[in-house]
Enzyme design. Structure first.
Site, PDB file in Angstrom:
ATOM      1  N   PHE A 128       0.880  -1.167   0.000  1.00 21.83           N
ATOM      2  CA  PHE A 128       0.000   0.000   0.000  1.00 21.83           C
ATOM      3  C   PHE A 128       0.921   1.221   0.000  1.00 21.83           C
ATOM      4  O   PHE A 128       1.845   1.300   0.818  1.00 21.83           O
ATOM      5  CB  PHE A 128      -0.889  -0.013   1.241  1.00 21.83           C
ATOM      6  CG  PHE A 128      -1.969   1.031   1.207  1.00 21.83           C
ATOM      7  CD1 PHE A 128      -3.192   0.769   0.616  1.00 21.83           C
ATOM      8  CD2 PHE A 128      -1.748   2.283   1.764  1.00 21.83           C
ATOM      9  CE1 PHE A 128      -4.185   1.740   0.574  1.00 21.83           C
ATOM     10  CE2 PHE A 128      -2.752   3.256   1.731  1.00 21.83           C
ATOM     11  CZ  PHE A 128      -3.971   2.982   1.134  1.00 21.83           C
ATOM     12  N   LYS A 226     -11.693   0.185   8.396  1.00 19.53           N
ATOM     13  CA  LYS A 226     -12.008  -0.796   7.350  1.00 19.53           C
ATOM     14  C   LYS A 226     -12.859  -1.909   7.977  1.00 19.53           C
ATOM     15  O   LYS A 226     -13.995  -1.666   8.358  1.00 19.53           O
ATOM     16  CB  LYS A 226     -10.711  -1.295   6.709  1.00 19.53           C
ATOM     17  CG  LYS A 226     -10.022  -0.177   5.911  1.00 19.53           C
ATOM     18  CD  LYS A 226      -8.671  -0.549   5.353  1.00 19.53           C
ATOM     19  CE  LYS A 226      -8.073   0.642   4.599  1.00 19.53           C
ATOM     20  NZ  LYS A 226      -6.650   0.490   4.298  1.00 19.53           N
ATOM     21  N   ARG A 374     -12.339  -4.576  -7.157  1.00 22.25           N
ATOM     22  CA  ARG A 374     -12.034  -5.206  -5.872  1.00 22.25           C
ATOM     23  C   ARG A 374     -13.317  -5.308  -5.049  1.00 22.25           C
ATOM     24  O   ARG A 374     -14.093  -4.354  -4.987  1.00 22.25           O
ATOM     25  CB  ARG A 374     -11.011  -4.317  -5.171  1.00 22.25           C
ATOM     26  CG  ARG A 374     -10.416  -4.881  -3.927  1.00 22.25           C
ATOM     27  CD  ARG A 374      -9.352  -3.946  -3.383  1.00 22.25           C
ATOM     28  NE  ARG A 374      -9.962  -2.762  -2.760  1.00 22.25           N
ATOM     29  CZ  ARG A 374      -9.399  -2.070  -1.764  1.00 22.25           C
ATOM     30  NH1 ARG A 374      -8.218  -2.426  -1.297  1.00 22.25           N
ATOM     31  NH2 ARG A 374      -9.995  -1.018  -1.254  1.00 22.25           N
TER      32      ARG A 374
HETATM   33  C1  LIG Z   1      -5.813   1.561   4.250  1.00 20.55           C
HETATM   34  C2  LIG Z   1      -4.350   1.326   4.454  1.00 20.55           C
HETATM   35  C3  LIG Z   1      -3.548   2.317   5.047  1.00 20.55           C
HETATM   36  C4  LIG Z   1      -4.155   3.639   5.391  1.00 20.55           C
HETATM   37  O1  LIG Z   1      -3.361   4.506   6.091  1.00 20.55           O
HETATM   38  P1  LIG Z   1      -4.015   5.797   6.759  1.00 20.55           P
HETATM   39  O2  LIG Z   1      -2.905   6.448   7.446  1.00 20.55           O
HETATM   40  O3  LIG Z   1      -5.120   5.331   7.641  1.00 20.55           O
HETATM   41  O4  LIG Z   1      -4.606   6.645   5.671  1.00 20.55           O
HETATM   42  C5  LIG Z   1      -2.214   2.003   5.289  1.00 20.55           C
HETATM   43  N1  LIG Z   1      -1.696   0.803   4.945  1.00 20.55           N
HETATM   44  C6  LIG Z   1      -2.454  -0.149   4.350  1.00 20.55           C
HETATM   45  C7  LIG Z   1      -1.860  -1.472   4.011  1.00 20.55           C
HETATM   46  C8  LIG Z   1      -3.799   0.098   4.078  1.00 20.55           C
HETATM   47  O5  LIG Z   1      -4.537  -0.827   3.488  1.00 20.55           O
END
Ligand SMILES: *Cc1c(COP(=O)(O)O)cnc(C)c1O
Length: 415
Positions: A128, A226, A374
């Protein structure tokens, strides 16, 4: 399951589902097929109740007294322990605070501080993106730090681990493909080379069971908006193994991380426990929505949840492949459920437009660039008949070419 189930068989699956009554606790229209709880979980009646109470009674009437009388001050550690049960963390090692991005920053700095003389951070090219951006940020404040990426510097993360590596930052479930890593095996491999591991559990917490303590994990982070259903922008969590707590230093040394925040001392002295991973005052209203969501999670057995998650995702793959063949969809997620999180992704040349057409028909999933549709499966409020109905609509959109309409090509800022 033998062959392809019909609607009657699917209704029987719903009737036999041990989690079937959970949906009533959420505020979800009956005809909406919401397959995006992996981006933003659904609101619950318990969350509404907590927000209302926190606002009207505790803020409205209690005012400043509520920091003590309503338990606001201790809420980050209390909620941390409740999330801890869902991720295999014994109490005292998890705190709710800040965002996942910020917690990655804290964890990477702390890990590097515990491994002086090593200057490499290993991460995934397919991570991510915020994880990589934060790793770049950490590197920018620690001259000499090198970032090694899976898929860029070597084909697998294991190939990148050697005695120069301070820390491995890794997503437990890949946000795009849904691929699941073996936590215990990778943790052991990294530790055998003297490195520490930070697991990102954003697509794990509330989606499948993990055992952080049992896997000897060093650090973990994750978000609560989530699968955990904490609400938009709900605070994230960070886990630090007990054995590291006394020595792990994080750089955002705000007063909430202080051993005696209300002594108003001049110099910083870190709290002895997990509170040292806080920074400053938290958004209590957001925290309260999460508290409501966790009232539901307290009653969920993660093994039961996982069983339903696998059944939902297996069914979706089976139905899509048997009914939508020949329409250009390619399964992107692992077919083997033991290697898959709680989502299913397909590639399609016109993924964006197909998803927009689905959303207009009441099937909400999401699009991930460049070509992924997705679908997240959240066992607390997703029914087997939702899976059936989603595939009916997907098949119709693909067969009729409904997605080709020009209005489905217009892009919004958030996809
Ligand atoms: C959704 C997600 C984030 C989100 O980070 P935020 O700081 O909450 O915006 C980070 N890492 C992963 C793997 C995610 O899926």
């Amino acid at each position: 399951m033998t062959g392809i189930p019909d609607l009657a068989a699917i209704e029987a699956m719903d009737a036999a589902d041990p989690l079937r009554t959970m949906r009533d606790r959420f505020d979800l229209p009956d005809d909406l097929i919401y397959l995006d709880g992996n981006s933003l979980g659904v609101a619950s009646k318990a969350a509404y109740g907590e927000i209302e109470k926190a606002a009207r009674e505790e803020w409205g009437q209690g005012l400043i007294r509520s920091w003590n009388t309503a338990g606001w001050f201790d809420m980050p550690v209390e909620l941390g322990d409740r999330i801890g049960r869902l991720i295999g963390a014994a109490p005292g090692q998890t705190v709710v605070a800040d965002t996942t991005s910020i917690n990655i920053y804290k964890a990477l700095h702390a890990a590097m501080g515990l491994r002086p003389g090593r200057n490499v951070i290993v991460a995934e090219g397919g991570s991510f993106p915020t994880d990589l951006y934060m790793a770049e940020g950490v590197a920018s404040t620690r001259p000499g730090t090198v970032l090694r990426l899976e898929g860029v510097d070597a084909p697998t993360i294991e190939d990148l681990i050697d005695e120069e590596v301070a820390v491995v930052l890794v997503n437990h479930v890949n946000y795009k493909s849904g691929e699941l890593r073996d936590m215990a095996v990778l943790t052991e491999k990294a530790q055998a080379a003297g490195a520490l591991v930070v697991w990102d559990l954003c697509h794990t917490a509330g989606a499948l069971p993990v055992d952080l303590d049992g896997s000897n994990v060093d650090f973990a982070v994750g978000c609560s908006y989530k699968y955990l259903n904490g609400g938009p922008g709900a605070p994230a969590f960070i886990y630090v193994a007990k054995r590291h707590l006394a020595d792990a230093q994080q750089p955002l040394s705000g007063w909430w991380a202080h051993a005696r925040p209300f002594a108003f001392e001049q110099g910083f002295a870190a709290d002895a426990g997990i509170r040292r991973f806080q920074c400053g005052t938290q958004g209590i209203l957001s925290m309260r929505a999460l508290k409501g969501a966790l009232d539901i999670w307290d009653q969920v057995e993660m093994a039961v949840l996982r069983q339903k998650s696998i059944a939902l995702t297996d069914l979706f793959i089976l139905l899509v492949e048997s009914r939508c063949g020949g329409h250009g969809l390619t399964l992107e997620s692992p077919r083997d459920s033991s290697r898959r999180g709680s989502q299913v992704s397909f590639e399609h040349e016109n993924a964006y437009a197909v998803m927009q057409a689905l959303i207009e028909r009441g099937v909400i999933g999401d699009f991930r660039a460049p070509a992924t549709i997705r679908f997240g499966f959240t066992p607390l409020y997703t029914r087997f008949r939702d899976v059936w109905q989603a595939v009916e609509i997907l098949e119709d959109i693909l067969r009729t070419g409904a997605w080709k309409d020009a209005r489905f090509a217009v892009k919004s800022a958030v996809t």
